[in-house]
Design a protein around this motif. Structure first.
Motif, PDB file in Angstrom:
ATOM      1  N   ARG A  76       0.837  -1.209   0.000  1.00 29.26           N
ATOM      2  CA  ARG A  76       0.000   0.000   0.000  1.00 29.26           C
ATOM      3  C   ARG A  76       0.868   1.253   0.000  1.00 29.26           C
ATOM      4  NH1 ARG A  76      -3.282  -2.864   3.735  1.00 29.26           N
ATOM      5  NH2 ARG A  76      -2.426  -1.658   5.465  1.00 29.26           N
ATOM      6  N   VAL A  77       1.919   1.247   0.808  1.00 27.11           N
ATOM      7  CA  VAL A  77       2.815   2.409   0.901  1.00 27.11           C
ATOM      8  C   VAL A  77       3.459   2.696  -0.458  1.00 27.11           C
ATOM      9  CG1 VAL A  77       4.983   3.254   1.886  1.00 27.11           C
ATOM     10  CG2 VAL A  77       3.279   2.165   3.362  1.00 27.11           C
ATOM     11  N   ILE A  78       3.965   1.658  -1.100  1.00 29.92           N
ATOM     12  CA  ILE A  78       4.632   1.833  -2.402  1.00 29.92           C
ATOM     13  C   ILE A  78       3.626   2.229  -3.474  1.00 29.92           C
ATOM     14  CG2 ILE A  78       5.989   0.667  -4.185  1.00 29.92           C
ATOM     15  CD1 ILE A  78       7.110  -1.115  -1.870  1.00 29.92           C
ATOM     16  N   GLY A  79       2.447   1.633  -3.424  1.00 33.41           N
ATOM     17  CA  GLY A  79       1.400   1.980  -4.393  1.00 33.41           C
ATOM     18  C   GLY A  79       0.982   3.419  -4.294  1.00 33.41           C
ATOM     19  N   LYS A  80       0.917   3.949  -3.061  1.00 35.58           N
ATOM     20  CA  LYS A  80       0.542   5.355  -2.869  1.00 35.58           C
ATOM     21  C   LYS A  80       1.582   6.302  -3.446  1.00 35.58           C
ATOM     22  CE  LYS A  80      -2.430   4.911   1.215  1.00 35.58           C
ATOM     23  NZ  LYS A  80      -2.577   5.198   2.666  1.00 35.58           N
ATOM     24  N   ALA A  81       2.802   5.817  -3.600  1.00 33.92           N
ATOM     25  CA  ALA A  81       3.870   6.627  -4.222  1.00 33.92           C
ATOM     26  C   ALA A  81       3.784   6.581  -5.742  1.00 33.92           C
ATOM     27  CB  ALA A  81       5.230   6.140  -3.751  1.00 33.92           C
ATOM     28  N   ASN A  82       2.679   6.025  -6.277  1.00 39.45           N
ATOM     29  CA  ASN A  82       2.439   5.931  -7.724  1.00 39.45           C
ATOM     30  C   ASN A  82       3.502   5.091  -8.422  1.00 39.45           C
ATOM     31  OD1 ASN A  82       0.855   6.500 -10.001  1.00 39.45           O
ATOM     32  ND2 ASN A  82       2.210   8.168 -10.618  1.00 39.45           N
ATOM     33  N   TYR A 129       8.930   7.312   6.295  1.00 39.06           N
ATOM     34  CA  TYR A 129      10.298   7.482   5.816  1.00 39.06           C
ATOM     35  C   TYR A 129      10.484   6.799   4.460  1.00 39.06           C
ATOM     36  CZ  TYR A 129      15.401   7.519   5.756  1.00 39.06           C
ATOM     37  OH  TYR A 129      16.712   7.728   5.404  1.00 39.06           O
ATOM     38  N   LEU A 130       9.932   5.601   4.313  1.00 38.48           N
ATOM     39  CA  LEU A 130      10.049   4.882   3.044  1.00 38.48           C
ATOM     40  C   LEU A 130       9.353   5.638   1.923  1.00 38.48           C
ATOM     41  CD1 LEU A 130      10.904   2.423   1.399  1.00 38.48           C
ATOM     42  CD2 LEU A 130       8.798   1.280   2.148  1.00 38.48           C
ATOM     43  N   THR A 131       8.193   6.212   2.207  1.00 38.43           N
ATOM     44  CA  THR A 131       7.469   7.000   1.196  1.00 38.43           C
ATOM     45  C   THR A 131       8.330   8.164   0.708  1.00 38.43           C
ATOM     46  OG1 THR A 131       5.336   6.429   2.184  1.00 38.43           O
ATOM     47  CG2 THR A 131       5.391   8.348   0.746  1.00 38.43           C
ATOM     48  N   ARG A 132       8.928   8.886   1.659  1.00 41.07           N
ATOM     49  CA  ARG A 132       9.785  10.026   1.288  1.00 41.07           C
ATOM     50  C   ARG A 132      11.003   9.563   0.496  1.00 41.07           C
ATOM     51  NH1 ARG A 132       9.428  11.486   6.743  1.00 41.07           N
ATOM     52  NH2 ARG A 132      11.696  11.305   6.928  1.00 41.07           N
ATOM     53  N   LEU A 133      11.578   8.434   0.919  1.00 41.58           N
ATOM     54  CA  LEU A 133      12.780   7.922   0.244  1.00 41.58           C
ATOM     55  C   LEU A 133      12.477   7.523  -1.194  1.00 41.58           C
ATOM     56  CD1 LEU A 133      15.741   7.069   0.382  1.00 41.58           C
ATOM     57  CD2 LEU A 133      14.991   4.874   1.333  1.00 41.58           C
ATOM     58  N   LEU A 134      11.345   6.863  -1.422  1.00 43.47           N
ATOM     59  CA  LEU A 134      10.981   6.465  -2.783  1.00 43.47           C
ATOM     60  C   LEU A 134      10.766   7.687  -3.675  1.00 43.47           C
ATOM     61  CD1 LEU A 134       8.489   3.550  -2.006  1.00 43.47           C
ATOM     62  CD2 LEU A 134      10.831   3.341  -2.865  1.00 43.47           C
ATOM     63  N   LEU A 164      14.176   9.112  -4.532  1.00 40.64           N
ATOM     64  CA  LEU A 164      14.900   8.332  -5.545  1.00 40.64           C
ATOM     65  C   LEU A 164      14.400   8.641  -6.952  1.00 40.64           C
ATOM     66  CD1 LEU A 164      15.169   4.840  -3.793  1.00 40.64           C
ATOM     67  CD2 LEU A 164      17.047   6.410  -4.302  1.00 40.64           C
ATOM     68  N   GLU A 165      13.092   8.884  -7.072  1.00 38.36           N
ATOM     69  CA  GLU A 165      12.528   9.204  -8.396  1.00 38.36           C
ATOM     70  C   GLU A 165      12.940  10.612  -8.827  1.00 38.36           C
ATOM     71  OE1 GLU A 165       8.461   8.249 -10.832  1.00 38.36           O
ATOM     72  OE2 GLU A 165       8.393   8.277  -8.656  1.00 38.36           O
ATOM     73  N   LYS A 166      12.869  11.578  -7.909  1.00 37.96           N
ATOM     74  CA  LYS A 166      13.266  12.952  -8.239  1.00 37.96           C
ATOM     75  C   LYS A 166      14.738  13.039  -8.605  1.00 37.96           C
ATOM     76  CE  LYS A 166       9.958  15.398  -5.234  1.00 37.96           C
ATOM     77  NZ  LYS A 166       9.859  16.249  -4.012  1.00 37.96           N
ATOM     78  N   PHE A 205      26.483  11.593   5.240  1.00 42.13           N
ATOM     79  CA  PHE A 205      26.677  12.099   3.886  1.00 42.13           C
ATOM     80  C   PHE A 205      25.338  12.314   3.193  1.00 42.13           C
ATOM     81  CE2 PHE A 205      27.182  11.167  -0.684  1.00 42.13           C
ATOM     82  CZ  PHE A 205      28.103  12.143  -1.032  1.00 42.13           C
ATOM     83  N   PHE A 206      24.476  11.306   3.228  1.00 44.18           N
ATOM     84  CA  PHE A 206      23.207  11.421   2.517  1.00 44.18           C
ATOM     85  C   PHE A 206      22.242  12.381   3.197  1.00 44.18           C
ATOM     86  CE2 PHE A 206      24.439   7.385   0.372  1.00 44.18           C
ATOM     87  CZ  PHE A 206      24.426   7.916  -0.906  1.00 44.18           C
ATOM     88  N   CYS A 207      22.293  12.456   4.515  1.00 45.25           N
ATOM     89  CA  CYS A 207      21.443  13.438   5.202  1.00 45.25           C
ATOM     90  C   CYS A 207      21.778  14.850   4.739  1.00 45.25           C
ATOM     91  CB  CYS A 207      21.609  13.324   6.718  1.00 45.25           C
ATOM     92  SG  CYS A 207      20.749  11.912   7.442  1.00 45.25           S
ATOM     93  N   ARG A 208      23.041  15.140   4.613  1.00 42.59           N
ATOM     94  CA  ARG A 208      23.460  16.486   4.193  1.00 42.59           C
ATOM     95  C   ARG A 208      23.153  16.728   2.708  1.00 42.59           C
ATOM     96  NH1 ARG A 208      26.442  19.263   7.964  1.00 42.59           N
ATOM     97  NH2 ARG A 208      27.264  18.024   9.701  1.00 42.59           N
ATOM     98  N   ILE A 209      23.372  15.715   1.894  1.00 40.71           N
ATOM     99  CA  ILE A 209      23.072  15.844   0.463  1.00 40.71           C
ATOM    100  C   ILE A 209      21.591  16.151   0.270  1.00 40.71           C
ATOM    101  CG2 ILE A 209      22.962  14.638  -1.752  1.00 40.71           C
ATOM    102  CD1 ILE A 209      25.814  15.391  -0.819  1.00 40.71           C
ATOM    103  N   VAL A 210      20.741  15.332   0.862  1.00 44.27           N
ATOM    104  CA  VAL A 210      19.293  15.493   0.690  1.00 44.27           C
ATOM    105  C   VAL A 210      18.823  16.825   1.252  1.00 44.27           C
ATOM    106  CG1 VAL A 210      17.049  14.588   1.400  1.00 44.27           C
ATOM    107  CG2 VAL A 210      18.813  13.025   0.580  1.00 44.27           C
TER     108      VAL A 210
END
Length: 413
Positions: free
Chosen positions: A20-26, A112-117, A120-122, A236-241
């Motif tokens: 459901r979480v991944i599906g909501k991310a289209n 968190y997973l929703t934001r991460l997905l 990754l697309e952006k 590293f990734f926290c600062r990049i994002v």
């Protein structure tokens, strides 16, 4: 292109929620409950179809993260979820080329997973420039960035970095080491800030020198952030994002300020600014068109304002399809404006007539309603070097088009 996410999870309850979480991310979800099932999927599908794989660390036939290695070998970015969160497991996960790991016990796991997905697309459309005199350092950082789907560019010196920034407008973040062959990192930041503001480009300074004065020098020269070597994967990734999202938030604010809320077209204020700047530069020829939907009040009265909004949005979409290379705007209500620089007036009239005919043939559908509409257009190329004077003349022509029976273009006689 709509990407897929491969979900490898043996717990049925977690599988249902994660789907459901991944599906909501289209995103399309492809599922497997074992590594063996995942291998069959990997072998039958191109890796380019997948945004990433979301992998449970502990599977029946892969109890110690073996599925992570298989995803990485298949060139699919791996996001690991785990109920085992001791230091040994964490270090084992982070020793691999994973995107991230998410503890299952974390109450914010799904958010968190929703934001991460979404991130990754952006990231597939965002460039990051790495500036470092050391090839191995550049490669290490670029490899980390590639895991998160960033477009990476590398420069061995300051001059190369400035050339890359000029040639690649998709670069939204520059990461520069302090030690460069042709100038210091601090000097490069200062030079870059002469060309790019903080709302256009984020900059992170990097050094193994833990001097507080160096950090201050980077920030005072225009850097947004500073990173000490050695740094851990997560920092590293926290600062990049954080720095990429800063640019995106500024752009979102600017977009909201400059756009019409209903149609997404530039609003009247932004249109005036853009066109006034263009006129001041001086052009050999230019035309300005003012258009108005015919009998729009009747559409609202007959079908309701919701359908009226559908009509406005469809007209705006067609305006962008016909005139995307010109300056366009929704002026308010059912009125739109188009500025056409550097084309002959006769050609401008032809383009406007083609558009008018397309609108008249379009059946605009919403629920049970099927309706067509027309529009009238007034256009001028009389150049008094102000947008206000051109608008005044175009408005007179628009009035003449309405008085002459509507659904026509009237220009200078």
């Amino acid at each position: 292109m709509k990407f897929k996410v491969l979900l490898i999870e043996d717990n049925e309850a977690s599988m249902r929620v994660l789907k459901r979480v991944i599906g909501k991310a289209n995103l399309d979800v492809v599922t497997a409950s074992t590594l063996a099932e995942a291998k069959v999927i990997f072998e039958s599908t191109s890796p380019e179809a997948y945004l990433c794989a979301v992998i449970d660390y502990t599977l029946p036939d892969a109890p110690n993260g073996q599925a992570i290695d298989y995803a990485i070998e298949a060139f699919i970015p791996a996001v690991v979820i785990t109920s085992r969160i001791n230091k040994e497991v964490r270090d084992h996960i982070l020793s691999k080329q994973v995107v991230d790991y998410i503890p299952k016990q974390n109450a914010q796991m799904f958010e968190y997973l929703t934001r991460l997905l979404a991130r990754l697309e952006k990231n597939k459309h965002i460039g990051v420039l790495v500036v470092d005199g050391s090839r191995s350092s550049r490669s290490k950082m670029s490899s980390l960035l590639s895991r998160h789907n960033f477009i990476t560019y590398n420069a061995a010196n300051a001059q190369q970095s400035l050339e890359l920034l000029h040639d690649h407008p998709d670069i939204k973040l520059m990461i520069t080491d302090e030690t460069l062959p042709d100038m210091t990192g601090v000097q490069l930041v200062a030079e870059t800030r002469k060309l790019y503001d903080k709302d256009q480009l984020s900059i992170i300074g990097v050094s193994s020198n833990r001097s507080a004065s160096l950090l201050a020098s980077f920030i005072k020269s225009g850097a947004n952030d500073y990173l000490n070597r050695p740094y851990c994967h997560e920092e590293f990734f926290c600062r990049i994002v954080q720095n990429v999202e800063y640019i995106e938030q500024i752009e979102a604010i600017r977009q909201a300020a400059n756009s019409d809320y209903l149609t997404g077209l530039p609003n009247r204020r932004h249109f005036f600014n853009q066109v006034s700047n263009t006129i001041r530069r001086g052009l050999g020829c230019m035309s300005l068109a003012l258009m108005d939907l015919d009998n729009f009040k009747n559409i609202n009265d007959t079908f309701g304002h919701d359908y009226g909004d559908v009509v406005l949005k469809e007209v705006a979409r067609m305006i962008m399809r016909h005139f995307s290379r010109f300056h366009v705007s929704r002026f308010g209500g059912e009125e739109f404006c188009i500025f056409l620089p550097n084309i002959e007036h006769e050609h401008a009239i032809k383009l406007l007539n083609d558009f008018r005919e397309d609108i008249s043939k379009k059946v605009i559908k919403s629920k049970t309603i099927r309706h067509s509409c027309t529009l009238s257009i007034g256009v001028t190329n009389k150049q008094n070097r102000t947008i206000e004077s051109m608008l005044s003349i175009a408005d007179q022509h628009l009035y003449a088009a309405k008085a002459g029976g509507r659904n026509q273009v009237v220009g200078d006689s």
